[in-house]
Motif scaffolding. Structure first.
Motif, PDB file in Angstrom:
ATOM      1  N   ASP A  92      31.425  43.267  49.374  1.00 59.71           N
ATOM      2  CA  ASP A  92      32.378  43.920  48.270  1.00 59.71           C
ATOM      3  C   ASP A  92      33.777  44.493  48.973  1.00 59.71           C
ATOM      4  O   ASP A  92      33.929  45.315  49.854  1.00 59.71           O
ATOM      5  N   PRO A  93      34.811  43.656  48.658  1.00 58.91           N
ATOM      6  CA  PRO A  93      36.125  43.992  49.319  1.00 58.91           C
ATOM      7  C   PRO A  93      36.801  45.167  48.593  1.00 58.91           C
ATOM      8  O   PRO A  93      38.045  45.617  48.963  1.00 58.91           O
ATOM      9  N   GLY A  94      36.320  45.750  47.434  1.00 62.19           N
ATOM     10  CA  GLY A  94      36.990  46.616  46.842  1.00 62.19           C
ATOM     11  C   GLY A  94      37.492  46.086  45.659  1.00 62.19           C
ATOM     12  O   GLY A  94      37.319  45.241  45.050  1.00 62.19           O
ATOM     13  N   THR A  95      38.107  47.058  44.693  1.00 64.09           N
ATOM     14  CA  THR A  95      38.665  46.792  43.476  1.00 64.09           C
ATOM     15  C   THR A  95      39.669  45.776  43.259  1.00 64.09           C
ATOM     16  O   THR A  95      39.830  44.938  42.673  1.00 64.09           O
ATOM     17  N   THR A  96      40.842  46.051  44.269  1.00 61.02           N
ATOM     18  CA  THR A  96      42.025  44.968  44.473  1.00 61.02           C
ATOM     19  C   THR A  96      42.043  44.409  45.604  1.00 61.02           C
ATOM     20  O   THR A  96      42.291  45.375  46.489  1.00 61.02           O
ATOM     21  N   ILE A  97      42.415  43.077  45.814  1.00 60.81           N
ATOM     22  CA  ILE A  97      42.778  42.370  47.090  1.00 60.81           C
ATOM     23  C   ILE A  97      43.817  41.684  46.820  1.00 60.81           C
ATOM     24  O   ILE A  97      44.182  41.134  45.934  1.00 60.81           O
ATOM     25  N   GLU A  98      44.718  41.458  48.113  1.00 59.66           N
ATOM     26  CA  GLU A  98      45.829  40.823  48.455  1.00 59.66           C
ATOM     27  C   GLU A  98      45.261  39.213  48.632  1.00 59.66           C
ATOM     28  O   GLU A  98      44.422  38.984  49.568  1.00 59.66           O
ATOM     29  N   VAL A  99      45.819  38.331  48.002  1.00 59.56           N
ATOM     30  CA  VAL A  99      45.294  36.719  48.091  1.00 59.56           C
ATOM     31  C   VAL A  99      46.818  36.021  48.190  1.00 59.56           C
ATOM     32  O   VAL A  99      47.543  36.173  47.469  1.00 59.56           O
ATOM     33  N   VAL A 100      46.476  35.036  49.101  1.00 63.83           N
ATOM     34  CA  VAL A 100      47.628  33.793  49.035  1.00 63.83           C
ATOM     35  C   VAL A 100      46.863  32.585  49.058  1.00 63.83           C
ATOM     36  O   VAL A 100      45.748  32.385  49.344  1.00 63.83           O
ATOM     37  N   ARG A 128      37.677  32.129  39.752  1.00 61.87           N
ATOM     38  CA  ARG A 128      36.734  32.375  40.925  1.00 61.87           C
ATOM     39  C   ARG A 128      37.402  31.901  42.268  1.00 61.87           C
ATOM     40  O   ARG A 128      37.868  30.558  42.301  1.00 61.87           O
ATOM     41  N   LEU A 129      37.590  32.712  43.171  1.00 62.84           N
ATOM     42  CA  LEU A 129      38.302  32.425  44.666  1.00 62.84           C
ATOM     43  C   LEU A 129      37.340  32.479  45.492  1.00 62.84           C
ATOM     44  O   LEU A 129      36.513  33.027  45.789  1.00 62.84           O
ATOM     45  N   TYR A 130      37.724  31.207  46.322  1.00 67.10           N
ATOM     46  CA  TYR A 130      36.774  30.906  47.668  1.00 67.10           C
ATOM     47  C   TYR A 130      37.735  31.545  48.906  1.00 67.10           C
ATOM     48  O   TYR A 130      38.682  30.594  49.061  1.00 67.10           O
ATOM     49  N   LEU A 131      37.354  32.493  49.375  1.00 74.57           N
ATOM     50  CA  LEU A 131      38.295  33.008  50.281  1.00 74.57           C
ATOM     51  C   LEU A 131      37.886  33.144  51.788  1.00 74.57           C
ATOM     52  O   LEU A 131      36.654  33.266  52.174  1.00 74.57           O
ATOM     53  N   THR A 132      38.906  33.446  52.870  1.00 76.55           N
ATOM     54  CA  THR A 132      38.777  33.766  54.173  1.00 76.55           C
ATOM     55  C   THR A 132      39.587  34.722  54.500  1.00 76.55           C
ATOM     56  O   THR A 132      40.796  34.571  54.011  1.00 76.55           O
ATOM     57  N   LYS A 133      39.648  35.341  55.505  1.00 78.25           N
ATOM     58  CA  LYS A 133      40.883  36.356  56.088  1.00 78.25           C
ATOM     59  C   LYS A 133      42.060  35.364  56.549  1.00 78.25           C
ATOM     60  O   LYS A 133      41.565  34.305  57.334  1.00 78.25           O
ATOM     61  N   ALA A 134      42.987  35.681  56.135  1.00 79.62           N
ATOM     62  CA  ALA A 134      44.240  34.736  56.700  1.00 79.62           C
ATOM     63  C   ALA A 134      44.378  35.015  58.229  1.00 79.62           C
ATOM     64  O   ALA A 134      44.666  34.028  58.992  1.00 79.62           O
ATOM     65  N   ASP A 135      44.164  36.243  58.677  1.00 83.39           N
ATOM     66  CA  ASP A 135      43.868  36.554  60.225  1.00 83.39           C
ATOM     67  C   ASP A 135      42.629  37.281  60.544  1.00 83.39           C
ATOM     68  O   ASP A 135      42.491  38.445  60.129  1.00 83.39           O
ATOM     69  N   PRO A 136      41.642  36.437  60.934  1.00 86.30           N
ATOM     70  CA  PRO A 136      40.372  37.124  61.105  1.00 86.30           C
ATOM     71  C   PRO A 136      40.150  38.164  61.924  1.00 86.30           C
ATOM     72  O   PRO A 136      39.201  38.947  61.742  1.00 86.30           O
ATOM     73  N   ASP A 137      41.187  38.430  62.857  1.00 82.26           N
ATOM     74  CA  ASP A 137      41.339  39.644  63.853  1.00 82.26           C
ATOM     75  C   ASP A 137      41.730  40.829  63.319  1.00 82.26           C
ATOM     76  O   ASP A 137      41.732  41.743  63.845  1.00 82.26           O
ATOM     77  N   ASP A 138      42.434  40.509  62.044  1.00 79.75           N
ATOM     78  CA  ASP A 138      43.062  41.655  61.420  1.00 79.75           C
ATOM     79  C   ASP A 138      42.242  42.123  60.050  1.00 79.75           C
ATOM     80  O   ASP A 138      42.403  41.425  58.975  1.00 79.75           O
ATOM     81  N   ASP A 139      41.562  43.263  60.024  1.00 78.29           N
ATOM     82  CA  ASP A 139      40.989  43.677  58.940  1.00 78.29           C
ATOM     83  C   ASP A 139      41.928  44.019  57.530  1.00 78.29           C
ATOM     84  O   ASP A 139      41.624  43.746  56.483  1.00 78.29           O
ATOM     85  N   ASP A 140      43.000  44.350  57.960  1.00 79.83           N
ATOM     86  CA  ASP A 140      43.921  44.757  56.809  1.00 79.83           C
ATOM     87  C   ASP A 140      44.839  43.302  56.402  1.00 79.83           C
ATOM     88  O   ASP A 140      45.689  43.402  55.595  1.00 79.83           O
ATOM     89  N   SER A 141      44.843  42.143  57.144  1.00 76.57           N
ATOM     90  CA  SER A 141      45.289  40.896  56.393  1.00 76.57           C
ATOM     91  C   SER A 141      44.840  40.564  55.313  1.00 76.57           C
ATOM     92  O   SER A 141      43.928  40.912  54.727  1.00 76.57           O
ATOM     93  N   VAL A 142      45.897  39.731  54.699  1.00 82.49           N
ATOM     94  CA  VAL A 142      45.443  39.201  53.318  1.00 82.49           C
ATOM     95  C   VAL A 142      44.474  38.370  53.219  1.00 82.49           C
ATOM     96  O   VAL A 142      43.944  37.500  54.406  1.00 82.49           O
ATOM     97  N   TRP A 143      43.699  38.024  52.397  1.00 80.53           N
ATOM     98  CA  TRP A 143      42.738  36.776  51.927  1.00 80.53           C
ATOM     99  C   TRP A 143      43.567  35.548  51.687  1.00 80.53           C
ATOM    100  O   TRP A 143      44.745  35.457  51.024  1.00 80.53           O
ATOM    101  N   ARG A 144      43.089  34.404  52.227  1.00 83.37           N
ATOM    102  CA  ARG A 144      43.617  33.055  51.756  1.00 83.37           C
ATOM    103  C   ARG A 144      42.384  32.175  51.243  1.00 83.37           C
ATOM    104  O   ARG A 144      41.422  32.243  51.540  1.00 83.37           O
ATOM    105  N   LEU A 145      42.986  31.343  50.318  1.00 82.29           N
ATOM    106  CA  LEU A 145      42.146  30.234  49.811  1.00 82.29           C
ATOM    107  C   LEU A 145      41.487  29.410  51.003  1.00 82.29           C
ATOM    108  O   LEU A 145      42.242  29.107  51.936  1.00 82.29           O
ATOM    109  N   VAL A 146      40.113  29.143  50.985  1.00 82.49           N
ATOM    110  CA  VAL A 146      39.620  28.432  52.057  1.00 82.49           C
ATOM    111  C   VAL A 146      40.325  27.146  52.203  1.00 82.49           C
ATOM    112  O   VAL A 146      40.439  26.597  53.290  1.00 82.49           O
TER     113      VAL A 146
END
Length: 157
Positions: A92-100, A128-146
């Motif tokens: 669960d990522p929380g209520t609101t996430i940032e996505v590109v 329905r969003l299929y996501l991965t971290k834009a920067d896997p080494d940064d927990d605070d990075s935005v999510w991006r579509l796979v």
């Protein structure tokens, strides 16, 4: 040297040459020194919904809205807020996430990204969003579509 050792060496050599050369309009790194901009081109393989699900670290249903924020990830991306209503895969990522929305064209650092058919998330709504971290080494990075277009519109109701 057997095929089991030759193939990985060739793959690494090809990938390294692509990383070193980048890609501009002429396929080369643009400029040298201060103000250098690096372009990159990624040919994404189209994925079915099942393949997207497998490749994604996070799959959510969300109400997507456009913001006036941008983020630099090898190009300047518009940031969208996704109000999560259901988690189908992942933590669960929380209520609101940032996505590109991943670009399907070549990108250039410092320049706005472009899309062949437009940003799939530009039309606000439920997806329905299929996501991965834009920067896997940064927990605070935005999510991006796979992959580009990895957002399925959901019917309202």
């Amino acid at each position: 040297m057997g095929w089991g050792r030759i193939v990985p060496v060739v793959v690494v050599a090809v990938l390294a040459s692509g990383v070193l050369t980048g890609c501009g309009d002429d396929g080369r790194i643009q400029g040298i020194g201060p103000g250098t901009s690096v372009s990159s081109c990624i040919d994404y393989v189209p994925m079915t919904a099942a393949e997207r699900l497998d490749a994604a670290d996070l799959v959510v249903d969300a109400r997507v809205t456009t913001t006036d924020r941008t983020v630099e990830i090898g190009g300047v991306y518009d940031v969208h807020d996704a109000e999560v209503t259901k988690v189908a895969k992942g933590d669960d990522p929380g209520t609101t996430i940032e996505v590109v929305s991943t670009s399907d064209k070549c990108t250039t650092s410092g320049e706005p990204v472009e899309y062949l058919d437009g940003d799939v998330l530009a039309d606000e709504g439920r997806f329905r969003l299929y996501l991965t971290k834009a920067d896997p080494d940064d927990d605070d990075s935005v999510w991006r579509l796979v992959v580009p277009g990895a957002a399925d519109p959901l019917t309202t109701g």
